[in-house]
Design a protein around this motif. Structure first.
Motif, PDB file in Angstrom:
ATOM      1  N   GLY A  37      14.880   1.538  56.395  1.00 62.33           N
ATOM      2  CA  GLY A  37      13.086   1.885  56.552  1.00 62.33           C
ATOM      3  C   GLY A  37      12.191   1.979  57.284  1.00 62.33           C
ATOM      4  O   GLY A  37      12.726   2.971  57.599  1.00 62.33           O
ATOM      5  N   TYR A  38      10.948   1.149  57.261  1.00 60.03           N
ATOM      6  CA  TYR A  38      10.713   1.649  58.439  1.00 60.03           C
ATOM      7  C   TYR A  38       9.407   0.295  58.695  1.00 60.03           C
ATOM      8  O   TYR A  38       9.169  -0.764  58.461  1.00 60.03           O
ATOM      9  N   TYR A  39       8.730   0.588  59.711  1.00 64.93           N
ATOM     10  CA  TYR A  39       7.734  -0.456  60.476  1.00 64.93           C
ATOM     11  C   TYR A  39       6.645   0.194  61.406  1.00 64.93           C
ATOM     12  O   TYR A  39       6.470   2.084  61.127  1.00 64.93           O
ATOM     13  N   ARG A  40       5.468   0.038  61.601  1.00 62.78           N
ATOM     14  CA  ARG A  40       4.154   0.019  61.837  1.00 62.78           C
ATOM     15  C   ARG A  40       4.306  -0.785  63.391  1.00 62.78           C
ATOM     16  O   ARG A  40       4.829  -2.530  63.240  1.00 62.78           O
ATOM     17  N   SER A  42       5.612  -2.592  66.286  1.00 67.98           N
ATOM     18  CA  SER A  42       6.410  -2.447  66.626  1.00 67.98           C
ATOM     19  C   SER A  42       7.334  -3.267  65.723  1.00 67.98           C
ATOM     20  O   SER A  42       7.147  -4.129  64.757  1.00 67.98           O
ATOM     21  N   LEU A  43       8.969  -3.152  65.665  1.00 65.61           N
ATOM     22  CA  LEU A  43       9.594  -4.147  65.509  1.00 65.61           C
ATOM     23  C   LEU A  43      10.811  -4.590  66.494  1.00 65.61           C
ATOM     24  O   LEU A  43      11.403  -3.571  66.843  1.00 65.61           O
ATOM     25  N   ASN A  44      11.044  -5.732  66.570  1.00 63.41           N
ATOM     26  CA  ASN A  44      11.818  -6.605  67.755  1.00 63.41           C
ATOM     27  C   ASN A  44      11.759  -5.224  69.115  1.00 63.41           C
ATOM     28  O   ASN A  44      10.724  -5.421  69.783  1.00 63.41           O
ATOM     29  N   ALA A  45      12.192  -5.039  69.100  1.00 60.71           N
ATOM     30  CA  ALA A  45      11.975  -4.125  71.051  1.00 60.71           C
ATOM     31  C   ALA A  45      11.904  -3.222  70.565  1.00 60.71           C
ATOM     32  O   ALA A  45      11.772  -2.203  72.333  1.00 60.71           O
ATOM     33  N   LEU A  46      11.548  -2.369  69.700  1.00 61.56           N
ATOM     34  CA  LEU A  46      11.264  -0.764  69.452  1.00 61.56           C
ATOM     35  C   LEU A  46       9.801  -0.961  69.177  1.00 61.56           C
ATOM     36  O   LEU A  46       8.504  -2.173  68.749  1.00 61.56           O
ATOM     37  N   SER A  51       1.725   5.782  62.636  1.00 59.24           N
ATOM     38  CA  SER A  51       1.507   4.709  61.219  1.00 59.24           C
ATOM     39  C   SER A  51       2.903   4.467  60.489  1.00 59.24           C
ATOM     40  O   SER A  51       2.203   2.951  60.297  1.00 59.24           O
ATOM     41  N   ASP A  52       3.474   5.114  60.570  1.00 65.59           N
ATOM     42  CA  ASP A  52       4.801   4.779  59.811  1.00 65.59           C
ATOM     43  C   ASP A  52       6.118   5.080  61.028  1.00 65.59           C
ATOM     44  O   ASP A  52       6.023   6.443  60.954  1.00 65.59           O
ATOM     45  N   GLU A  53       7.285   4.562  60.645  1.00 64.47           N
ATOM     46  CA  GLU A  53       8.028   5.433  62.089  1.00 64.47           C
ATOM     47  C   GLU A  53       9.830   4.567  60.997  1.00 64.47           C
ATOM     48  O   GLU A  53       9.600   2.979  61.101  1.00 64.47           O
ATOM     49  N   THR A  54      10.545   5.515  60.960  1.00 67.21           N
ATOM     50  CA  THR A  54      12.021   5.327  60.173  1.00 67.21           C
ATOM     51  C   THR A  54      12.426   4.616  60.976  1.00 67.21           C
ATOM     52  O   THR A  54      13.204   5.125  62.695  1.00 67.21           O
ATOM     53  N   PHE A  55      13.443   3.396  60.881  1.00 69.47           N
ATOM     54  CA  PHE A  55      14.520   2.144  61.211  1.00 69.47           C
ATOM     55  C   PHE A  55      15.796   2.269  60.961  1.00 69.47           C
ATOM     56  O   PHE A  55      15.662   2.026  59.736  1.00 69.47           O
ATOM     57  N   ILE A  56      16.895   2.372  61.978  1.00 63.27           N
ATOM     58  CA  ILE A  56      18.334   2.692  61.287  1.00 63.27           C
ATOM     59  C   ILE A  56      18.628   0.821  61.842  1.00 63.27           C
ATOM     60  O   ILE A  56      18.372   1.172  62.961  1.00 63.27           O
ATOM     61  N   SER A  57      19.531  -0.403  61.239  1.00 61.63           N
ATOM     62  CA  SER A  57      20.067  -1.395  61.598  1.00 61.63           C
ATOM     63  C   SER A  57      21.241  -1.175  61.208  1.00 61.63           C
ATOM     64  O   SER A  57      21.837  -0.818  59.745  1.00 61.63           O
ATOM     65  N   SER A  58      22.404  -1.669  62.404  1.00 62.23           N
ATOM     66  CA  SER A  58      23.416  -2.234  61.842  1.00 62.23           C
ATOM     67  C   SER A  58      23.930  -4.017  61.596  1.00 62.23           C
ATOM     68  O   SER A  58      23.437  -4.755  63.041  1.00 62.23           O
ATOM     69  N   GLY A  63      26.099 -11.742  60.693  1.00 61.19           N
ATOM     70  CA  GLY A  63      25.130 -11.242  60.523  1.00 61.19           C
ATOM     71  C   GLY A  63      24.574 -11.570  61.734  1.00 61.19           C
ATOM     72  O   GLY A  63      23.180 -11.478  61.947  1.00 61.19           O
ATOM     73  N   GLN A  64      25.059 -11.448  63.516  1.00 61.01           N
ATOM     74  CA  GLN A  64      24.204 -10.537  64.250  1.00 61.01           C
ATOM     75  C   GLN A  64      24.379  -9.377  64.481  1.00 61.01           C
ATOM     76  O   GLN A  64      24.809  -8.350  63.239  1.00 61.01           O
ATOM     77  N   LEU A  65      23.125  -8.649  65.134  1.00 58.08           N
ATOM     78  CA  LEU A  65      22.120  -7.554  64.530  1.00 58.08           C
ATOM     79  C   LEU A  65      23.319  -6.460  65.805  1.00 58.08           C
ATOM     80  O   LEU A  65      23.728  -6.898  67.384  1.00 58.08           O
ATOM     81  N   ASN A  66      24.366  -5.901  65.091  1.00 62.65           N
ATOM     82  CA  ASN A  66      25.008  -4.859  66.513  1.00 62.65           C
ATOM     83  C   ASN A  66      24.200  -3.554  67.363  1.00 62.65           C
ATOM     84  O   ASN A  66      24.173  -3.509  68.231  1.00 62.65           O
ATOM     85  N   TRP A  67      23.004  -3.487  66.209  1.00 64.96           N
ATOM     86  CA  TRP A  67      22.095  -1.948  66.950  1.00 64.96           C
ATOM     87  C   TRP A  67      20.654  -1.620  66.254  1.00 64.96           C
ATOM     88  O   TRP A  67      20.758  -2.102  65.038  1.00 64.96           O
ATOM     89  N   LEU A  68      19.895  -0.967  66.434  1.00 65.63           N
ATOM     90  CA  LEU A  68      18.493  -1.037  65.671  1.00 65.63           C
ATOM     91  C   LEU A  68      18.195  -0.286  66.273  1.00 65.63           C
ATOM     92  O   LEU A  68      18.397   0.239  67.530  1.00 65.63           O
ATOM     93  N   LYS A  69      17.984   1.325  65.683  1.00 60.42           N
ATOM     94  CA  LYS A  69      17.210   2.424  66.637  1.00 60.42           C
ATOM     95  C   LYS A  69      16.565   3.240  65.641  1.00 60.42           C
ATOM     96  O   LYS A  69      16.142   2.455  64.506  1.00 60.42           O
ATOM     97  N   LYS A  70      15.604   3.720  66.107  1.00 64.10           N
ATOM     98  CA  LYS A  70      13.869   4.652  65.826  1.00 64.10           C
ATOM     99  C   LYS A  70      14.492   5.980  65.592  1.00 64.10           C
ATOM    100  O   LYS A  70      15.510   6.403  66.319  1.00 64.10           O
TER     101      LYS A  70
END
Length: 87
Positions: A37-40, A42-46, A51-58, A63-70
């Motif tokens: 998806g995308y965020y503007r 900041s998103l968690n630690a990113l 104006s918009d940045e793509t993120f990918i998460s696992s 239900g626990q976050l494995n990783w979150l990358k931009k």
């Protein structure tokens, strides 16, 4: 809710401006979920200055976050599709 439907967990990915998950998929073997998806701002630690940045998460099957990358690209962007390939 429909009969037989049960929610196992909910995971929130939150920022301080705008964020949206456009697509999700699973790995079909371990139950891990992948989201794009995308965020503007900041998103968690990113964070981003665009104006918009793509993120990918696992997210793990529990239900626990494995990783979150931009994705570091020039200019604003949003991710709209994701698939899982075990190879």
């Amino acid at each position: 809710m429909s009969q037989g439907f049960e929610i196992d967990w909910v995971h929130t990915i939150a920022g301080n401006s705008s964020e949206r998950v456009h697509k999700i998929c699973d790995d079909k073997t371990n139950g891990n979920i992948y989201a794009i998806g995308y965020y503007r701002d900041s998103l968690n630690a990113l964070s981003t200055t665009q104006s918009d940045e793509t993120f990918i998460s696992s997210i793990h099957s529990d239900g626990q976050l494995n990783w979150l990358k931009k994705l570091n690209t020039d200019g604003p962007n949003q991710g709209f599709g994701i698939t899982y390939d075990p190879n």
